[in-house]
Design an enzyme around this catalytic site. Sequence first.
Site, short mmCIF file in Angstrom:
data_model
loop_
_atom_site.label_atom_id
_atom_site.label_comp_id
_atom_site.label_asym_id
_atom_site.label_seq_id
_atom_site.Cartn_x
_atom_site.Cartn_y
_atom_site.Cartn_z
N CYS A 122 10.07 -14.92 -58.80
CA CYS A 122 11.27 -15.34 -57.94
C CYS A 122 12.55 -16.85 -57.64
CB CYS A 122 11.41 -14.07 -57.36
SG CYS A 122 10.97 -12.47 -58.24
N HIS A 258 18.18 -14.98 -54.07
CA HIS A 258 17.31 -13.92 -55.04
C HIS A 258 18.13 -12.74 -55.00
CE1 HIS A 258 14.74 -12.45 -57.34
NE2 HIS A 258 13.53 -11.72 -56.83
N ASN A 289 16.30 -6.51 -60.30
CA ASN A 289 15.38 -7.49 -59.86
C ASN A 289 15.07 -8.28 -61.26
OD1 ASN A 289 13.88 -10.30 -59.25
ND2 ASN A 289 13.06 -8.72 -57.91
C1 COA Z 1 9.73 -1.41 -52.31
C2 COA Z 1 10.75 -1.50 -51.24
C3 COA Z 1 11.92 -0.82 -52.09
C4 COA Z 1 10.14 0.30 -50.42
O1 COA Z 1 11.12 0.55 -49.91
P1 COA Z 1 10.67 0.85 -48.38
O2 COA Z 1 11.59 1.22 -47.36
O3 COA Z 1 10.11 -0.80 -47.76
O4 COA Z 1 9.57 1.79 -48.45
P2 COA Z 1 8.27 1.72 -47.89
O5 COA Z 1 7.54 1.38 -48.64
O6 COA Z 1 8.24 1.27 -46.13
O7 COA Z 1 8.24 3.96 -47.83
C5 COA Z 1 9.36 4.03 -46.64
C6 COA Z 1 9.39 5.89 -47.65
O8 COA Z 1 10.12 5.50 -48.63
C7 COA Z 1 8.41 6.48 -49.52
N1 COA Z 1 7.88 5.80 -51.01
C8 COA Z 1 7.95 4.92 -51.07
N2 COA Z 1 8.39 4.13 -52.53
C9 COA Z 1 9.23 5.17 -52.81
C10 COA Z 1 9.93 5.87 -54.39
N3 COA Z 1 9.72 4.54 -54.76
N4 COA Z 1 10.57 6.83 -54.20
C11 COA Z 1 10.32 7.80 -53.42
N5 COA Z 1 10.58 7.22 -52.45
C12 COA Z 1 9.37 6.68 -51.78
C13 COA Z 1 7.20 6.46 -48.88
O9 COA Z 1 5.75 7.10 -49.45
C14 COA Z 1 7.47 6.16 -47.76
O10 COA Z 1 7.65 7.72 -47.54
P3 COA Z 1 7.61 7.75 -45.31
O11 COA Z 1 8.20 7.43 -44.58
O12 COA Z 1 7.11 9.69 -45.49
O13 COA Z 1 5.92 7.73 -45.67
C15 COA Z 1 11.01 -2.45 -50.61
O14 COA Z 1 10.22 -2.86 -49.68
C16 COA Z 1 11.08 -3.77 -51.01
O15 COA Z 1 12.10 -3.75 -51.64
N6 COA Z 1 10.30 -4.68 -50.87
C17 COA Z 1 10.93 -6.02 -51.30
C18 COA Z 1 10.52 -5.89 -53.02
C19 COA Z 1 10.84 -6.86 -53.45
O16 COA Z 1 11.84 -8.01 -53.40
N7 COA Z 1 10.11 -7.51 -54.36
C20 COA Z 1 10.72 -8.76 -55.09
C21 COA Z 1 10.00 -9.72 -54.37
S1 COA Z 1 10.75 -11.14 -55.26
#
Ligand code: COA
Length: 333
Positions: A122, A258, A289
């Site tokens: 990215c 990004h 993304n």
């Molecule tokens: C991946 C991402 C969207 C997850 O969002 P988050 O708010 O961090 O979510 P978490 O992983 O902490 O999970 C929170 C809750 O949602 C749930 N959950 C995770 N993914 C889920 C999905 N796709 N759908 C529904 N629920 C989901 C989890 O089980 C968790 O439940 P709990 O609270 O009961 O345990 C986020 O972390 C993100 O965008 N990270 C950056 C990724 C990125 O930009 N990558 C590219 C880099 S260039």
Amino acid sequence: MSQIGSRRGAEYARILSTGAYRPERIVTNDEICEVLDSSDQWIRERTGIVTRRFAAPGETVADMGAHAGTQAIERAGLTPSDIDAVIMATSTHMVSMPSAAALAAAIMGCGRATSFDLTTACAGFTHGVSVANDMVRGGSARHVLVIGSDRMTDVVDPADRGSAMIFGDGAGAVVIGPSDVPGIGPTVWGSDADQSAALVQTRSWTEYRDEDDAAWPVLSMMGPKIFRWAVWEMAPVARRALEAAEVDVADLAAFVPHQANIRIIDQMAKQLKVPDHVVVARDVVDSGNTTAGSIPLALDRLITEGQVTSGGLALLIGFGAGLSYSAQVVELP
Ligand SMILES: CC(C)(COP(=O)(O)OP(=O)(O)OC[C@H]1O[C@@H](n2cnc3c(N)ncnc32)[C@H](O)[C@@H]1OP(=O)(O)O)[C@@H](O)C(=O)NCCC(=O)NCCS
């Protein structure tokens, strides 16, 4: 003893034009959730993403890049033969040789230009802008086409709750050429390689070949870890890029980070104290993304929709797998 001759290029370089290619197929969150255990509401709330584009079968990184590149060349008022170098930022070109840049150059009709791929996920596009700037100023090229193109659907597991809803396919491009005044500020870039395990391909191609019943290698990421890294460590990088360019955040016309997650974008804007009059790119909402394509696609949209005007300043920052990052202030074409 004779001395090696040297050459110098233009005093400065700038972005002359942009181009974009968004695949035709629009994919909704509901369609994603036909395979993924998630919901439209969760995806909107946690990522801001409403739709993304998926490339057609057989539509490659080089094809998409060539569409965007051709548009950028035309908008610069140039012809393909004016392009001296093609840099393709990509992480999803599925063969090691020839490069996607070479294939795209042949499609665009600039097959005599030097061409190479640049793989920093990215951060690839903003790395490419930095390299092109140095090439134009160093005299190794007059016009450089920088393309960011990724076909993430080849490397994403559609059932992975940690990644499937985030990514999309697409390509964006810019032509970088000579300028009388500074058009690209100093790049602030670096890596955090100790955290490379945070975003990986699950297995190598040779492991895939050699292991019995090996699943197709896909992307795997520690989402929350990357989220925190992006929010807390990338805002200071963006601030350093502003300082290096001697530009105040209030002097910007646009902030184009990004496009990973709307919550990351909003948090960075908040930490940088981006004032209301500065347009913040939010292309992620309907592009997802697109990895190396994300910044040039977002930039192109701001320009073509008239949200910014030529001559304004934009702060670009790319970050992702590596972990790697790069940021610079540019003048808008
Ligand atoms: C991946 C991402 C969207 C997850 O969002 P988050 O708010 O961090 O979510 P978490 O992983 O902490 O999970 C929170 C809750 O949602 C749930 N959950 C995770 N993914 C889920 C999905 N796709 N759908 C529904 N629920 C989901 C989890 O089980 C968790 O439940 P709990 O609270 O009961 O345990 C986020 O972390 C993100 O965008 N990270 C950056 C990724 C990125 O930009 N990558 C590219 C880099 S260039």
